[in-house]
Motif scaffolding. Structure first.
Motif, PDB file in Angstrom:
ATOM      1  N   MET A 204      86.348   6.189 -11.205  1.00 15.08           N
ATOM      2  CA  MET A 204      85.306   5.663 -10.325  1.00 15.08           C
ATOM      3  C   MET A 204      85.100   6.580  -9.122  1.00 15.08           C
ATOM      4  O   MET A 204      83.967   6.827  -8.690  1.00 15.08           O
ATOM      5  CB  MET A 204      85.676   4.261  -9.847  1.00 15.08           C
ATOM      6  CG  MET A 204      84.666   3.652  -8.890  1.00 15.08           C
ATOM      7  SD  MET A 204      85.389   2.562  -7.642  1.00 15.08           S
ATOM      8  CE  MET A 204      86.469   3.666  -6.759  1.00 15.08           C
ATOM      9  N   SER A 205      86.182   7.127  -8.590  1.00 11.59           N
ATOM     10  CA  SER A 205      86.058   7.986  -7.409  1.00 11.59           C
ATOM     11  C   SER A 205      85.213   9.219  -7.684  1.00 11.59           C
ATOM     12  O   SER A 205      84.590   9.783  -6.772  1.00 11.59           O
ATOM     13  CB  SER A 205      87.444   8.407  -6.910  1.00 11.59           C
ATOM     14  OG  SER A 205      88.021   9.399  -7.749  1.00 11.59           O
ATOM     15  N   ALA A 206      85.171   9.640  -8.955  1.00 12.22           N
ATOM     16  CA  ALA A 206      84.383  10.827  -9.305  1.00 12.22           C
ATOM     17  C   ALA A 206      82.901  10.618  -9.045  1.00 12.22           C
ATOM     18  O   ALA A 206      82.153  11.587  -8.872  1.00 12.22           O
ATOM     19  CB  ALA A 206      84.611  11.181 -10.775  1.00 12.22           C
ATOM     20  N   GLN A 207      82.467   9.355  -8.996  1.00  6.83           N
ATOM     21  CA  GLN A 207      81.054   9.074  -8.698  1.00  6.83           C
ATOM     22  C   GLN A 207      80.664   9.628  -7.329  1.00  6.83           C
ATOM     23  O   GLN A 207      79.506   9.981  -7.107  1.00  6.83           O
ATOM     24  CB  GLN A 207      80.805   7.557  -8.727  1.00  6.83           C
ATOM     25  CG  GLN A 207      81.229   6.853  -9.997  1.00  6.83           C
ATOM     26  CD  GLN A 207      80.344   7.170 -11.176  1.00  6.83           C
ATOM     27  OE1 GLN A 207      79.195   7.592 -11.016  1.00  6.83           O
ATOM     28  NE2 GLN A 207      80.861   6.964 -12.382  1.00  6.83           N
ATOM     29  N   PHE A 208      81.640   9.738  -6.437  1.00 10.39           N
ATOM     30  CA  PHE A 208      81.354  10.111  -5.056  1.00 10.39           C
ATOM     31  C   PHE A 208      81.835  11.526  -4.706  1.00 10.39           C
ATOM     32  O   PHE A 208      81.639  11.988  -3.588  1.00 10.39           O
ATOM     33  CB  PHE A 208      81.996   9.089  -4.111  1.00 10.39           C
ATOM     34  CG  PHE A 208      81.718   7.678  -4.509  1.00 10.39           C
ATOM     35  CD1 PHE A 208      80.485   7.097  -4.255  1.00 10.39           C
ATOM     36  CD2 PHE A 208      82.673   6.919  -5.186  1.00 10.39           C
ATOM     37  CE1 PHE A 208      80.221   5.798  -4.656  1.00 10.39           C
ATOM     38  CE2 PHE A 208      82.415   5.623  -5.588  1.00 10.39           C
ATOM     39  CZ  PHE A 208      81.177   5.049  -5.325  1.00 10.39           C
ATOM     40  N   THR A 209      82.477  12.195  -5.651  1.00 10.58           N
ATOM     41  CA  THR A 209      83.003  13.538  -5.377  1.00 10.58           C
ATOM     42  C   THR A 209      82.370  14.625  -6.239  1.00 10.58           C
ATOM     43  O   THR A 209      82.413  15.800  -5.878  1.00 10.58           O
ATOM     44  CB  THR A 209      84.529  13.584  -5.609  1.00 10.58           C
ATOM     45  OG1 THR A 209      84.822  13.233  -6.968  1.00 10.58           O
ATOM     46  CG2 THR A 209      85.259  12.624  -4.678  1.00 10.58           C
ATOM     47  N   SER A 210      81.764  14.255  -7.365  1.00 18.33           N
ATOM     48  CA  SER A 210      81.312  15.255  -8.339  1.00 18.33           C
ATOM     49  C   SER A 210      80.104  16.058  -7.889  1.00 18.33           C
ATOM     50  O   SER A 210      80.000  17.259  -8.157  1.00 18.33           O
ATOM     51  CB  SER A 210      81.015  14.580  -9.681  1.00 18.33           C
ATOM     52  OG  SER A 210      82.169  13.941 -10.184  1.00 18.33           O
ATOM     53  N   GLY A 211      79.167  15.392  -7.203  1.00 18.28           N
ATOM     54  CA  GLY A 211      77.945  16.083  -6.792  1.00 18.28           C
ATOM     55  C   GLY A 211      78.199  17.292  -5.920  1.00 18.28           C
ATOM     56  O   GLY A 211      77.426  18.257  -5.928  1.00 18.28           O
ATOM     57  N   TYR A 212      79.289  17.258  -5.179  1.00 17.59           N
ATOM     58  CA  TYR A 212      79.627  18.353  -4.259  1.00 17.59           C
ATOM     59  C   TYR A 212      79.807  19.675  -4.996  1.00 17.59           C
ATOM     60  O   TYR A 212      79.531  20.744  -4.446  1.00 17.59           O
ATOM     61  CB  TYR A 212      80.910  17.976  -3.517  1.00 17.59           C
ATOM     62  CG  TYR A 212      81.397  18.995  -2.520  1.00 17.59           C
ATOM     63  CD1 TYR A 212      80.801  19.103  -1.265  1.00 17.59           C
ATOM     64  CD2 TYR A 212      82.463  19.842  -2.829  1.00 17.59           C
ATOM     65  CE1 TYR A 212      81.258  20.040  -0.345  1.00 17.59           C
ATOM     66  CE2 TYR A 212      82.916  20.771  -1.918  1.00 17.59           C
ATOM     67  CZ  TYR A 212      82.307  20.867  -0.677  1.00 17.59           C
ATOM     68  OH  TYR A 212      82.751  21.799   0.234  1.00 17.59           O
ATOM     69  N   TYR A 213      80.261  19.626  -6.258  1.00 16.38           N
ATOM     70  CA  TYR A 213      80.603  20.852  -6.987  1.00 16.38           C
ATOM     71  C   TYR A 213      79.526  21.325  -7.962  1.00 16.38           C
ATOM     72  O   TYR A 213      79.656  22.393  -8.553  1.00 16.38           O
ATOM     73  CB  TYR A 213      81.923  20.646  -7.748  1.00 16.38           C
ATOM     74  CG  TYR A 213      83.081  20.386  -6.823  1.00 16.38           C
ATOM     75  CD1 TYR A 213      83.614  21.413  -6.053  1.00 16.38           C
ATOM     76  CD2 TYR A 213      83.617  19.114  -6.699  1.00 16.38           C
ATOM     77  CE1 TYR A 213      84.664  21.179  -5.187  1.00 16.38           C
ATOM     78  CE2 TYR A 213      84.677  18.872  -5.834  1.00 16.38           C
ATOM     79  CZ  TYR A 213      85.192  19.905  -5.075  1.00 16.38           C
ATOM     80  OH  TYR A 213      86.235  19.665  -4.210  1.00 16.38           O
ATOM     81  N   LYS A 214      78.469  20.525  -8.133  1.00 14.43           N
ATOM     82  CA  LYS A 214      77.315  20.943  -8.945  1.00 14.43           C
ATOM     83  C   LYS A 214      77.724  21.508 -10.312  1.00 14.43           C
ATOM     84  O   LYS A 214      77.307  22.600 -10.712  1.00 14.43           O
ATOM     85  CB  LYS A 214      76.470  21.958  -8.176  1.00 14.43           C
ATOM     86  CG  LYS A 214      75.834  21.383  -6.919  1.00 14.43           C
ATOM     87  CD  LYS A 214      74.998  22.426  -6.188  1.00 14.43           C
ATOM     88  CE  LYS A 214      74.201  21.799  -5.066  1.00 14.43           C
ATOM     89  NZ  LYS A 214      74.987  21.061  -4.085  1.00 14.43           N
ATOM     90  N   ALA A 380      71.718  16.782 -15.411  1.00 14.28           N
ATOM     91  CA  ALA A 380      72.978  16.103 -15.768  1.00 14.28           C
ATOM     92  C   ALA A 380      74.103  16.524 -14.831  1.00 14.28           C
ATOM     93  O   ALA A 380      74.196  17.687 -14.419  1.00 14.28           O
ATOM     94  CB  ALA A 380      73.345  16.420 -17.213  1.00 14.28           C
ATOM     95  N   MET A 381      74.962  15.567 -14.500  1.00  8.42           N
ATOM     96  CA  MET A 381      76.059  15.804 -13.564  1.00  8.42           C
ATOM     97  C   MET A 381      77.400  15.514 -14.239  1.00  8.42           C
ATOM     98  O   MET A 381      77.579  14.471 -14.855  1.00  8.42           O
ATOM     99  CB  MET A 381      75.910  14.911 -12.328  1.00  8.42           C
ATOM    100  CG  MET A 381      76.912  15.186 -11.237  1.00  8.42           C
ATOM    101  SD  MET A 381      76.663  16.797 -10.442  1.00  8.42           S
ATOM    102  CE  MET A 381      75.091  16.505  -9.625  1.00  8.42           C
ATOM    103  N   THR A 382      78.340  16.470 -14.087  1.00  7.58           N
ATOM    104  CA  THR A 382      79.654  16.362 -14.721  1.00  7.58           C
ATOM    105  C   THR A 382      80.678  15.768 -13.764  1.00  7.58           C
ATOM    106  O   THR A 382      80.817  16.248 -12.638  1.00  7.58           O
ATOM    107  CB  THR A 382      80.148  17.749 -15.167  1.00  7.58           C
ATOM    108  OG1 THR A 382      79.140  18.363 -15.968  1.00  7.58           O
ATOM    109  CG2 THR A 382      81.442  17.648 -15.955  1.00  7.58           C
ATOM    110  N   PRO A 383      81.427  14.737 -14.173  1.00 11.34           N
ATOM    111  CA  PRO A 383      82.493  14.204 -13.316  1.00 11.34           C
ATOM    112  C   PRO A 383      83.650  15.178 -13.206  1.00 11.34           C
ATOM    113  O   PRO A 383      83.947  15.910 -14.154  1.00 11.34           O
ATOM    114  CB  PRO A 383      82.920  12.923 -14.039  1.00 11.34           C
ATOM    115  CG  PRO A 383      82.566  13.170 -15.470  1.00 11.34           C
ATOM    116  CD  PRO A 383      81.337  14.032 -15.459  1.00 11.34           C
ATOM    117  N   ILE A 384      84.324  15.188 -12.063  1.00 10.18           N
ATOM    118  CA  ILE A 384      85.378  16.190 -11.829  1.00 10.18           C
ATOM    119  C   ILE A 384      86.762  15.585 -11.621  1.00 10.18           C
ATOM    120  O   ILE A 384      87.690  16.291 -11.222  1.00 10.18           O
ATOM    121  CB  ILE A 384      85.017  17.114 -10.636  1.00 10.18           C
ATOM    122  CG1 ILE A 384      84.742  16.321  -9.338  1.00 10.18           C
ATOM    123  CG2 ILE A 384      83.804  17.957 -10.959  1.00 10.18           C
ATOM    124  CD1 ILE A 384      85.932  16.089  -8.480  1.00 10.18           C
TER     125      ILE A 384
END
Length: 432
Positions: A204-214, A380-384
């Motif tokens: 769930m936390s990846a929803q808020f951290t993944s966008g930072y890394y594109k 598309a966005m990849t979870p990290i």
């Protein structure tokens, strides 16, 4: 004596072709009859039966190849895999859980760039299977979507159309509208958040951290800072969950949240992904097609939010047993390229392929088709979360969010502990 030597020489000349022919025949026979055992280490227990089926199918066509499947998961997979290497029993095919695993076994892994199974990988997922030296050593197992798995029947009874939810404010309004009818709908809560499971909290936390890394998973893996760029929205979601989820949150476990709460319509949604599809359809045929939907986390204030889509697991081939390498590669190529293997993977494992140009008409349900469309789109966005440091899920972010749900820590303290521990774990594990 001279006559004897001549007769001996003549005899040898006469039998030599037969000797050579026999030697050649034996050599050829030996090569064709050579048997090899390939050891395959799997970390997804829920698909063990399907992998066994694929193995039987393959061995029927390749009788000289035996594939030995070992499965260890539910939190113990990483330790079991490491013990295999430590004892000198390295598997030939291994399932890797993100770049921390790849870094750990990098010296054991073969480059897979020229493998035919590698040719159609979705480009944004390639970095999840690469070493720091940009060597491709892992192929994504499937395409997974992370978000809210919803019971469409509950939404319909509440008069809420999930297709008309496009931002966080509309999501909150939907949650409140469902909650207002909780007694009439016989709900235990709007959410069935499985707070007992630290892995679900981590994803769930990846929803808020993944966008930072594109979509650069290597960059995420190398970063020593936990990104708080979506801190406000993360806190809003956790507070919303705390208010509207089944209580007590920390008592809700993974399996019951799917098999009881969501399936039986006791909640409207749970924080999971399409990996729950086989479980739901095993409980009731076509439950997924008839009742399941997915909603993203609405993180952006401007622009359209989509489901996070990526792969949690990658397959690698080790070089510890050179005589097994070709057989291991051939099996992987067959799984990814043959229609008969893909039919098992998409219809029984219910995987969405992480490959380009896949015919979505072959996918057995609309949710899977939607996931493929989202996962192959240009935005598309990849979870990290798989690139978090080892131990971070179970020792840091999971327990801290649990403490926040229980009212035993403040938001500021949660942030401070997570930031400090993330940096320390990354520093120790990178050796830099």
């Amino acid at each position: 004596m001279r006559i004897f030597k001549r007769l001996l020489a003549l005899f040898l000349l006469m039998i030599m072709p037969f000797v050579l022919s026999a030697c050649g025949s034996n050599s050829s026979s030996s090569d064709s009859d050579q048997k090899v055992t390939v050891n395959f280490f799997n970390q997804k227990p829920e698909i063990t039966a399907q992998y066994q089926k694929l193995i039987k199918m393959y061995q029927k066509k390749h009788p000289n190849v035996k594939i030995q499947l070992t499965t260890a998961g539910q939190g113990g997979g990483a330790a079991a895999l490491q013990s295999k290497f430590s004892s000198g029993e390295a598997p030939d095919i291994i399932m890797l859980g993100g770049l921390p695993d790849i870094e750990r076994y990098e010296d054991h892994l073969l480059t897979l760039k020229n493998l035919s199974a590698s040719k159609n990988i979705l480009p944004r997922l390639v970095s999840g299977g690469m070493t720091e030296k940009h060597r491709l050593v892992g192929i994504p197992v499937d395409l997974e979507a992370y978000g809210w798995v919803i019971n469409r029947k509950v939404f319909a009874k509440a008069g809420v159309d999930p297709d008309q939810i496009h931002n966080y404010q509309q999501f909150v309004s939907a949650v409140k509208k469902i909650d207002a009818q909780k007694d009439r709908l016989h709900l235990q809560g709007v959410f069935g958040f499985n707070g007992a499971d630290t892995n679900s909290i981590t994803s769930m936390s990846a929803q808020f951290t993944s966008g930072y890394y594109k979509n650069d998973q290597v960059k995420a893996f190398e970063s020593k800072k936990f990104p708080w760029t979506q801190e406000k929205r993360m806190k809003q979601y956790l507070d919303l969950i705390k208010q509207y989820s089944v209580k007590p949150i920390l008592s809700v476990k993974y399996d019951p949240s799917i098999q009881d709460l969501l399936f039986n319509g006791k909640v409207a949604m749970i924080p999971q992904g399409n990996w729950v599809i086989p479980t739901l359809d095993s409980l009731e045929k076509n439950w997924v097609q008839n009742k399941m939907g997915m909603l993203p986390y609405y993180v952006k204030d401007n622009g359209k939010d989509e489901l996070l889509t990526g792969s949690s697991w990658y397959l690698g081939v080790t070089k510890d047993h050179p005589s097994h390498e070709k057989a291991a590669k051939d099996f992987i190529n067959w799984m990814y390229n043959s229609k008969e293997a893909q039919d098992v993977i998409i219809n029984e494992m219910r995987f969405v392929p992480a490959t380009k140009n896949f015919n979505t008409a072959r996918l057995p349900d609309d949710v899977s088709k939607d996931i493929y469309q989202v996962g192959t789109s240009k935005n598309a966005m990849t979870p990290i979360h798989k690139q978090y440091p080892n131990g971070f899920a179970n020792e840091v972010i999971g327990p801290m969010v649990q403490r926040y749900f229980a009212g035993k820590t403040s938001w500021e303290n949660l942030k401070q502990v997570i930031s400090n521990q993330y940096r320390q774990l990354k520093t120790v594990q990178s050796g830099k």
